[in-house]
Design a protein around this motif. Structure first.
Motif: not given
Length: 173
Positions: A164-165, A90, A161, A93, A98
């Protein structure tokens, strides 16, 4: 670069080992040691450790206690490696949130590894010697709050995470 599949195998594998370890620990919760392994982890001095280990010995559970602590070490290693690699995944990213969550996962995984591995090794040393140590018991008992907080933080940060991704990919399409 770390792939999602790579960190997921280790991180989820660590969680599976954790579930198995909980089952391995169950027989250690006896009348004299109702909290089982948790009582041993929280024991602040040699006398407390000796009382727990004596109760386990009398119940024929010393071998199971050793196996339980070794399973803890395996869990700690696998989970920490997975959580650290999730953080690295993460962190790389381009999404700022992230990346920040990745850094948080790295820190939490590192703290978890240090605190839980220290606690478990100190417990195992006492168990293998069948003799408590005031110093080892005290240091091991101090690791508990940091271990729990950093485990919960690493798990939560990685879960957030991942969500959210997924959400940010969905909104980009």
């Amino acid at each position: 670069m770390i792939s999602k599949d790579y960190y997921l195998v280790w991180w989820l594998g660590g969680l599976v080992i954790f579930a198995i370890s909980i089952m391995i620990h169950a027989p250690l919760a006896i009348e004299a040691v109702p909290g089982g392994i948790l009582d041993h982890q929280a024991a602040p001095n040699a006398a407390s450790v000796d009382a727990i280990q004596t109760a386990w010995m009398e119940a024929g559970l010393i071998g199971k206690a050793r196996f339980a602590m070794i399973s803890d070490l395996v869990f700690i290693l696998v989970y920490s490696f997975g959580a650290l690699n999730a953080g690295r995944y993460f962190r790389a990213k381009p999404n700022a949130l992230l990346s920040a969550l990745g850094w948080a996962a790295i820190v939490a995984a590192s703290v978890f590894f240090f605190t839980d591995f220290t606690e478990t090794l100190l417990q195992l040393f006492q168990l293998l010697r069948l003799e408590g140590s005031d110093t080892l018991a005290y240091v091991a008992s101090l690791m508990g709050p940091g271990k729990v907080a950093s485990f919960l933080a690493s798990f939560s940060v990685i879960a957030v995470a991942m969500m959210w991704e997924r959400l940010s990919k969905g909104s980009a399409e």
